[in-house]
Write an enzyme that holds these catalytic residues in place. Structure first.
Site, mmCIF file in Angstrom:
data_model
loop_
_atom_site.group_PDB
_atom_site.id
_atom_site.type_symbol
_atom_site.label_atom_id
_atom_site.label_comp_id
_atom_site.label_asym_id
_atom_site.label_seq_id
_atom_site.Cartn_x
_atom_site.Cartn_y
_atom_site.Cartn_z
ATOM 1 N N TYR A 90 72.801 -102.081 -1.372
ATOM 2 C CA TYR A 90 71.996 -103.263 -0.900
ATOM 3 C C TYR A 90 72.607 -103.962 0.167
ATOM 4 O O TYR A 90 71.850 -104.913 0.675
ATOM 5 C CB TYR A 90 71.873 -104.077 -2.297
ATOM 6 N N HIS A 110 61.277 -103.503 -0.437
ATOM 7 C CA HIS A 110 62.564 -103.093 -1.190
ATOM 8 C C HIS A 110 63.694 -103.019 -0.149
ATOM 9 O O HIS A 110 63.559 -102.482 0.833
ATOM 10 C CB HIS A 110 62.469 -101.975 -2.041
#
Length: 158
Positions: free
Chosen positions: A28, A105
């Site tokens: 991430y 995302h």
């Protein structure tokens, strides 16, 4: 493309996104949610847009927040996190919204575990951007504001 009107965009961050910067930085990235939100706010100001930003780990709170803002928003930018793959209720809320939504995302959900490959919300969104790190949010916001400008929705000036 510069918007001629003031557009209202609701940005929704789903579960565990408040842990960005600490949660699996290899997947991430190292930026936290406040940093990402700051980039979105800066971009929105330059595009004559107003953002409301919300994060929750609760499916019901996310749905309630979207419904509470339905009359205010012109478009929705959403990273539903794990609810992307599991929430029929969230999918139904987006279908009822009647306004464009873009799914984003940070990671490429199609390059991860197979259970992440299916998005229940993608069919009720105008588009999906994934795998570009924090820039998925930025590019999603760019696309949403361009789409709103092209649709020339009548909005009062900011």
């Amino acid at each position: 493309m510069q918007a001629d009107h003031c557009f209202h965009v609701l940005v929704v961050h789903g579960p565990n996104l408040g842990l960005l910067g600490r949660r699996e930085p290899g997947v991430y990235g190292g930026f936290d949610l406040d940093w990402i939100n700051g980039r979105l706010i800066d971009y929105a100001k330059n595009r004559n847009a107003i953002l409301r930003i919300f994060q929750s780990n609760s499916e019901g709170q996310i749905i309630d927040h979207i419904i509470a803002n339905m009359d205010w928003l012109d478009g929705l930018l959403i990273n539903a996190g794990g609810f992307t793959h599991t929430s029929v209720a969230l999918r139904d809320t987006l279908a009822a919204l009647g306004k464009p939504a873009i799914e984003v995302h940070i990671s490429n959900i199609y390059a991860r575990e197979s259970f992440r490959h299916k998005s229940l919300i993608a069919p009720v969104c105008v588009g999906q951007i994934s795998g570009l790190g924090w820039r998925s949010y930025l590019y999603g916001l760019m696309a949403l504001l361009d789409l709103l400008a092209e649709r020339k929705q009548a909005q009062p000036p900011c």
